[in-house]
Every structure is written in structure tokens, then in C-alpha cells.
Write a protein that holds these residues in place. Sequence first.
Motif, short mmCIF file in Angstrom:
data_model
loop_
_atom_site.label_atom_id
_atom_site.label_comp_id
_atom_site.label_asym_id
_atom_site.label_seq_id
_atom_site.Cartn_x
_atom_site.Cartn_y
_atom_site.Cartn_z
N GLU A 107 47.18 26.39 39.22
CA GLU A 107 46.82 26.56 37.80
C GLU A 107 45.88 27.75 37.62
O GLU A 107 46.00 28.50 36.66
N VAL A 108 44.97 27.92 38.56
CA VAL A 108 44.05 29.06 38.51
C VAL A 108 44.85 30.36 38.61
O VAL A 108 44.61 31.30 37.85
N LYS A 109 45.80 30.41 39.54
CA LYS A 109 46.63 31.61 39.70
C LYS A 109 47.44 31.88 38.43
O LYS A 109 47.54 33.02 37.98
N SER A 110 48.00 30.84 37.86
CA SER A 110 48.80 30.99 36.65
C SER A 110 47.95 31.49 35.48
O SER A 110 48.35 32.39 34.74
N LEU A 111 46.76 30.92 35.34
CA LEU A 111 45.85 31.34 34.28
C LEU A 111 45.40 32.78 34.50
O LEU A 111 45.34 33.58 33.56
N TYR A 112 45.14 33.14 35.74
CA TYR A 112 44.76 34.51 36.07
C TYR A 112 45.87 35.49 35.67
O TYR A 112 45.61 36.53 35.07
N HIS A 113 47.11 35.16 35.99
CA HIS A 113 48.25 36.02 35.65
C HIS A 113 48.42 36.14 34.14
O HIS A 113 48.77 37.21 33.62
N THR A 114 48.15 35.05 33.44
CA THR A 114 48.24 35.08 31.98
C THR A 114 47.18 35.99 31.39
O THR A 114 47.47 36.81 30.51
N ILE A 115 45.97 35.89 31.88
CA ILE A 115 44.89 36.76 31.41
C ILE A 115 45.21 38.22 31.74
O ILE A 115 44.99 39.11 30.92
N GLU A 116 45.75 38.47 32.92
CA GLU A 116 46.15 39.83 33.30
C GLU A 116 47.24 40.37 32.37
O GLU A 116 47.25 41.54 32.02
N SER A 117 48.14 39.49 31.96
CA SER A 117 49.20 39.89 31.03
C SER A 117 48.61 40.29 29.67
O SER A 117 49.05 41.27 29.06
N ILE A 118 47.62 39.55 29.22
CA ILE A 118 46.95 39.88 27.96
C ILE A 118 46.20 41.20 28.11
O ILE A 118 46.23 42.05 27.21
N LYS A 119 45.54 41.40 29.25
CA LYS A 119 44.85 42.68 29.51
C LYS A 119 45.83 43.84 29.50
O LYS A 119 45.53 44.92 28.97
N SER A 120 47.00 43.63 30.08
CA SER A 120 48.03 44.66 30.10
C SER A 120 48.48 45.02 28.68
O SER A 120 48.67 46.19 28.36
N THR A 121 48.64 44.02 27.85
CA THR A 121 49.01 44.25 26.45
C THR A 121 47.93 45.05 25.75
O THR A 121 48.22 45.99 25.00
N GLN A 122 46.68 44.72 26.00
CA GLN A 122 45.56 45.44 25.39
C GLN A 122 45.56 46.90 25.84
O GLN A 122 45.36 47.80 25.04
N SER A 156 56.19 43.68 21.82
CA SER A 156 55.30 43.19 22.89
C SER A 156 54.27 42.22 22.35
O SER A 156 53.97 41.20 22.97
N LEU A 157 53.72 42.53 21.18
CA LEU A 157 52.71 41.65 20.58
C LEU A 157 53.31 40.31 20.15
O LEU A 157 52.62 39.29 20.19
N GLU A 158 54.56 40.32 19.75
CA GLU A 158 55.21 39.07 19.37
C GLU A 158 55.31 38.12 20.56
O GLU A 158 55.34 36.90 20.39
N ASN A 159 55.32 38.66 21.77
CA ASN A 159 55.36 37.82 22.97
C ASN A 159 54.06 37.05 23.20
O ASN A 159 54.03 36.13 24.01
N LEU A 160 53.01 37.41 22.50
CA LEU A 160 51.74 36.68 22.64
C LEU A 160 51.88 35.23 22.17
O LEU A 160 51.13 34.36 22.62
N GLU A 161 52.83 34.97 21.29
CA GLU A 161 53.04 33.59 20.85
C GLU A 161 53.51 32.72 22.01
O GLU A 161 53.07 31.59 22.17
N THR A 162 54.38 33.26 22.84
CA THR A 162 54.85 32.53 24.02
C THR A 162 53.70 32.31 25.00
O THR A 162 53.56 31.23 25.58
N ILE A 163 52.87 33.32 25.15
CA ILE A 163 51.70 33.19 26.02
C ILE A 163 50.78 32.08 25.49
O ILE A 163 50.29 31.26 26.26
N ALA A 164 50.58 32.05 24.18
CA ALA A 164 49.73 31.01 23.58
C ALA A 164 50.31 29.62 23.86
O ALA A 164 49.57 28.68 24.19
N GLU A 165 51.62 29.48 23.73
CA GLU A 165 52.26 28.19 24.00
C GLU A 165 52.07 27.78 25.46
O GLU A 165 51.81 26.61 25.75
#
Length: 159
Positions: free
Chosen positions: A12-27, A142-151
Amino acid sequence: MSAEYTEISHEEVKSLYHTIESIKSTQTDLTFTIEDINTKLRELIKCGYYNRVSITFRTRIYETILFYQETINDLLAVIDEMGQKVRPMHLETLATIAKTANNLNTSLRFTWKTDSYPDDFSEQRFLVLAHVYKNCASMFTSLENLETIAENLEEYVGK
């Protein structure tokens, strides 16, 4: 029933880390997109072509840039706070960004397809304008994909 603390697993930590990295990449992508759009717009303004483009389209582009700049600030706040604890507010922020991106993308697409442009479609300056539109539309997607990340983050709320 009592509230029970469950420790977050390594996976779960790894998954959360990858999700945060994905958000950083979008930024980061947002920052580069803004820089590229502004560079192209300066080029079109300098040669006088941009003034020949409809005011509606120009307004949509400026609205897009402002939205991107505000989204960078929102994403930075979410990234910073999620490092400590995922809250429902973070999911709402990501979902709101995605929905707003969808609405703005629809509006920009409609304006691009219905407005009139100078009659030199093969000219290099029009191609630069088309590049600006393409960059905006691509970033919105790309920003529309943030909804999937939120889910996907829902299971981490409170952790």
C-alpha cells in the motif's frame, strides 16, 4: 464497534508513493505546458498574427493558462499534505480539477471548431496556433485522469 488502527502494508505504501509521483508528474507537465504555450503565444503576438484570431478563442486560451496555474498550486498542496495523511478533501480537489478540465476542454474544443480564423490554414503561423490548441487539449485530457486517481485513493483516506 470501535475504531481500529490498521497499519498500512508495504504494498500500500508503494502504491500510494506511485500515485503521489503520478500527481507530481502531472504538476511538472503543467509547468512545461504553460511555458510552451506562452512561448508560442509570444511568437504569434510578435508577428501580429494573434490579433487576427477571434477574441473568443484568445479568451479561452487565457482562461486555460489561468486554470493551469491555479491547478499547479492545488496539486502542490495536495502532494504536500498527502505525504502526511490522505484526506477526503484531497480526493475532492482532484475530482474537481478533473471535472473543470473536462468542462474547459469541451468549451475550448467547441470554440476551436466553430470560430473563424485567418484564411491561411497552411501558413506556419496557423500551425503554431494549432500546436497551442493541441497542447491545451492534451493537458486537459491528462488532468481528466485525476478523477481516476482520486477514485483509487479512496482506500487510503485516513492513512
